[in-house]
Design a protein around this motif. Structure first.
Motif, PDB file in Angstrom:
ATOM      1  N   HIS A   1     -13.533  -9.138  11.978  1.00 33.43           N
ATOM      2  CA  HIS A   1     -12.806  -9.280  10.820  1.00 33.43           C
ATOM      3  C   HIS A   1     -11.869  -8.150  11.241  1.00 33.43           C
ATOM      4  O   HIS A   1     -12.193  -6.988  11.553  1.00 33.43           O
ATOM      5  CB  HIS A   1     -13.231  -9.006   9.633  1.00 33.43           C
ATOM      6  CG  HIS A   1     -14.440 -10.168   9.411  1.00 33.43           C
ATOM      7  ND1 HIS A   1     -13.763 -11.550   8.850  1.00 33.43           N
ATOM      8  CD2 HIS A   1     -15.810 -10.135   9.282  1.00 33.43           C
ATOM      9  CE1 HIS A   1     -15.124 -12.008   8.492  1.00 33.43           C
ATOM     10  NE2 HIS A   1     -16.174 -11.202   8.927  1.00 33.43           N
ATOM     11  N   ILE A   2     -10.458  -8.257  11.790  1.00 28.76           N
ATOM     12  CA  ILE A   2      -9.308  -7.643  11.995  1.00 28.76           C
ATOM     13  C   ILE A   2      -8.359  -7.348  11.128  1.00 28.76           C
ATOM     14  O   ILE A   2      -7.795  -8.536  10.923  1.00 28.76           O
ATOM     15  CB  ILE A   2      -9.186  -7.951  13.497  1.00 28.76           C
ATOM     16  CG1 ILE A   2     -10.076  -7.898  14.436  1.00 28.76           C
ATOM     17  CG2 ILE A   2      -7.941  -6.893  13.807  1.00 28.76           C
ATOM     18  CD1 ILE A   2      -9.643  -8.217  15.826  1.00 28.76           C
ATOM     19  N   HIS A   3      -8.179  -6.380  10.607  1.00 28.41           N
ATOM     20  CA  HIS A   3      -6.980  -6.275   9.496  1.00 28.41           C
ATOM     21  C   HIS A   3      -6.318  -4.700   9.596  1.00 28.41           C
ATOM     22  O   HIS A   3      -7.280  -3.816   9.164  1.00 28.41           O
ATOM     23  CB  HIS A   3      -7.646  -6.305   8.087  1.00 28.41           C
ATOM     24  CG  HIS A   3      -8.161  -7.768   7.773  1.00 28.41           C
ATOM     25  ND1 HIS A   3      -7.186  -8.802   7.669  1.00 28.41           N
ATOM     26  CD2 HIS A   3      -9.399  -8.235   7.850  1.00 28.41           C
ATOM     27  CE1 HIS A   3      -7.907  -9.851   7.355  1.00 28.41           C
ATOM     28  NE2 HIS A   3      -9.268  -9.754   7.477  1.00 28.41           N
ATOM     29  N   LEU A   4      -5.471  -4.672  10.400  1.00 27.64           N
ATOM     30  CA  LEU A   4      -4.684  -3.044  10.786  1.00 27.64           C
ATOM     31  C   LEU A   4      -3.101  -3.600  10.162  1.00 27.64           C
ATOM     32  O   LEU A   4      -2.585  -4.465  10.821  1.00 27.64           O
ATOM     33  CB  LEU A   4      -4.840  -2.874  12.103  1.00 27.64           C
ATOM     34  CG  LEU A   4      -6.622  -2.510  12.697  1.00 27.64           C
ATOM     35  CD1 LEU A   4      -6.413  -2.426  14.315  1.00 27.64           C
ATOM     36  CD2 LEU A   4      -6.916  -1.291  11.981  1.00 27.64           C
ATOM     37  N   LYS A   5      -2.590  -2.440   9.904  1.00 30.67           N
ATOM     38  CA  LYS A   5      -1.310  -2.402   9.792  1.00 30.67           C
ATOM     39  C   LYS A   5      -0.328  -1.634  10.973  1.00 30.67           C
ATOM     40  O   LYS A   5      -0.914  -0.636  11.576  1.00 30.67           O
ATOM     41  CB  LYS A   5      -0.867  -1.479   8.420  1.00 30.67           C
ATOM     42  CG  LYS A   5      -1.159  -2.241   7.388  1.00 30.67           C
ATOM     43  CD  LYS A   5      -0.388  -3.373   7.032  1.00 30.67           C
ATOM     44  CE  LYS A   5      -0.921  -3.785   5.384  1.00 30.67           C
ATOM     45  NZ  LYS A   5      -0.145  -5.271   5.451  1.00 30.67           N
ATOM     46  N   LYS A   6       0.713  -2.303  11.182  1.00 35.17           N
ATOM     47  CA  LYS A   6       1.497  -1.891  12.541  1.00 35.17           C
ATOM     48  C   LYS A   6       1.890  -0.421  12.271  1.00 35.17           C
ATOM     49  O   LYS A   6       2.210   0.148  11.149  1.00 35.17           O
ATOM     50  CB  LYS A   6       2.802  -2.703  12.507  1.00 35.17           C
ATOM     51  CG  LYS A   6       3.632  -2.098  13.714  1.00 35.17           C
ATOM     52  CD  LYS A   6       4.863  -3.094  13.754  1.00 35.17           C
ATOM     53  CE  LYS A   6       5.952  -2.522  14.748  1.00 35.17           C
ATOM     54  NZ  LYS A   6       6.984  -3.466  14.900  1.00 35.17           N
ATOM     55  N   GLY A   7       2.042   0.535  13.178  1.00 35.83           N
ATOM     56  CA  GLY A   7       2.546   1.825  13.129  1.00 35.83           C
ATOM     57  C   GLY A   7       1.436   2.945  13.708  1.00 35.83           C
ATOM     58  O   GLY A   7       0.267   2.425  13.800  1.00 35.83           O
ATOM     59  N   VAL A   8       1.892   4.010  13.820  1.00 39.80           N
ATOM     60  CA  VAL A   8       1.158   5.217  14.515  1.00 39.80           C
ATOM     61  C   VAL A   8       0.055   5.567  13.131  1.00 39.80           C
ATOM     62  O   VAL A   8       0.440   5.837  12.112  1.00 39.80           O
ATOM     63  CB  VAL A   8       1.820   6.602  14.422  1.00 39.80           C
ATOM     64  CG1 VAL A   8       1.159   7.600  15.202  1.00 39.80           C
ATOM     65  CG2 VAL A   8       2.781   6.169  15.604  1.00 39.80           C
TER      66      VAL A   8
END
Length: 396
Positions: free
Chosen positions: A170-177
């Motif tokens: 399960h992969i859930h990441l938001k774009k950005g630093v």
């Protein structure tokens, strides 16, 4: 005591760099205060006595008892102490190879068939150079090591949302630093289904994360966490690198700057053969590619400095899987700033185009040498935020 901390810090740096996602040293057999080992380290730090080394990193999914435990990640680290240069080479897991008694296989099958030794031998044949050592780490070790470091700051390139309930992924990441802990870092390096170039873009992100991890490991605050980190390394990571070898390279690795580390993907082309997806390589192309990686980056200092000012986007207009990522890697080796990789939707280009918005003839000529079948199109409007757009056609 300061000498001991310096040696342990250098060992950690070499370990982290060589593992790509972690490192290992046989602490049970190494006593940093042992005067014999200190003497051996001192005796062997002459650049005339130590040679270039190649280390194969194996990232293995060992979470499922029924999985054949193929190497999900294969990275070759090459370090030359005489020039204090290194390169990190990603080897796509679909790379086609031939194994005795097993015929045509993907390279990630070498590890479950013959263990680390067969994986090393196979990569050695592929690149035409001996692979001296291996480092193997699983998902749990990777997560723990990132947590031990206090997390790693990374620019997540895109919003990542993917669920594989059967594989418990399960992969859930938001774009950005952002600062990634171990769990989020593992999601980052495993994500591939949302990229236009899938696995080829995934290995690129893995290399970028490795460099970010390397920079974090060089922070003096890492020494405060040394015992916890080395415990994780000892528990989760397997290698055949002797402790004395670690000590031998310690002083050199401390001086290694990020700017002196090249990163690349093994050259090749994704193709379907009998309905199976492979990554096809050419021995001659690989030989030339490795020679270029081995070249002294100082020889191209002026060229790289000029190229860094040129922003390029690479678009896949020919529909050839992996073409944009491969071209982008090639351009980055020449020092260009590739700010975007994508696909052209709705149109297929037969001929590769270099859409030029600069007045730098030298850059255009260099791009024509890299993309030999390309035509140059001058864009006089210059409304784009990039200097050059490369649209790859079917003729690449």
């Amino acid at each position: 005591m300061r000498k001991v901390l310096k040696v342990i810090s250098a060992i950690l740096l070499l370990s982290l760099l060589s593992a790509g996602v972690g490192g290992y040293i046989f602490l049970k057999s190494l006593n940093p205060s042992d005067s014999f080992l200190m003497q051996r380290s001192s005796e062997n730090t002459n650049s005339e006595t130590i040679q270039k080394i190649n280390i194969l990193v194996l990232g293995v999914d060992e979470t499922s008892p029924t999985d054949p435990k193929r190497s999900d990640t294969m990275i070759l680290l090459s370090y030359n102490p005489k020039t204090n240069k290194a390169y990190i080479l990603s080897i796509p897991r679909d790379t086609m190879i031939k194994l005795d008694k097993y015929g045509t296989q993907k390279i990630n099958a070498a590890y479950p068939i013959g263990g680390p030794q067969l994986a090393m031998d196979t990569v050695s044949q592929l690149i035409g150079e001996p692979v001296d050592y291996y480092v193997k780490i699983g998902y749990e070790g990777f997560k723990q090591l990132v947590d031990d470091l206090g997390g790693v700051e990374m620019n997540v390139p895109v919003d990542m949302n993917y669920d594989d309930y059967a594989g418990n992924l399960h992969i859930h990441l938001k774009k950005g630093v952002q600062l990634l802990d171990g769990e989020k870092a593992l999601q980052l390096v495993r994500f591939r289904h949302g990229y236009a170039e899938q696995d080829l873009e995934r290995v690129k992100v893995q290399r970028e994360f490795l460099l970010a991890m390397f920079e974090k490991a060089k922070n003096p605050s890492t020494l405060l966490k040394i015992h916890r980190i080395l415990k994780t390394i000892n528990q989760y990571v397997e290698t055949n690198i002797p402790p004395v070898t670690m000590l031998k390279y310690a002083d050199y690795i401390l001086k290694l700057d990020k700017e002196n580390i090249k990163t690349a993907t093994l050259p090749g082309t994704p193709q379907y053969v009998n309905g199976i997806a492979y990554y096809i390589t050419d021995p001659q192309e690989i030989q030339e590619f490795i020679a270029n990686l081995d070249s002294n980056v100082d020889d191209k200092t002026n060229e790289v400095a000029v190229n860094k000012n040129i922003k390029i986007e690479v678009l896949n207009g020919g529909g050839i899987p992996g073409a944009a990522a491969k071209t982008a890697d090639l351009l980055k080796q020449q020092g260009y700033d590739v700010v975007k990789i994508g696909n052209v939707i709705g149109t297929t280009y037969n001929t590769t185009q270099i859409i030029n918005r600069t007045d730098n003839k030298e850059v255009v000529e260099n791009l024509k040498k890299i993309l030999k079948n390309a035509i140059v199109v001058e864009d006089t409007n210059a409304n784009s935020n990039v200097d050059v757009t490369i649209i790859l056609g079917t003729n690449i």
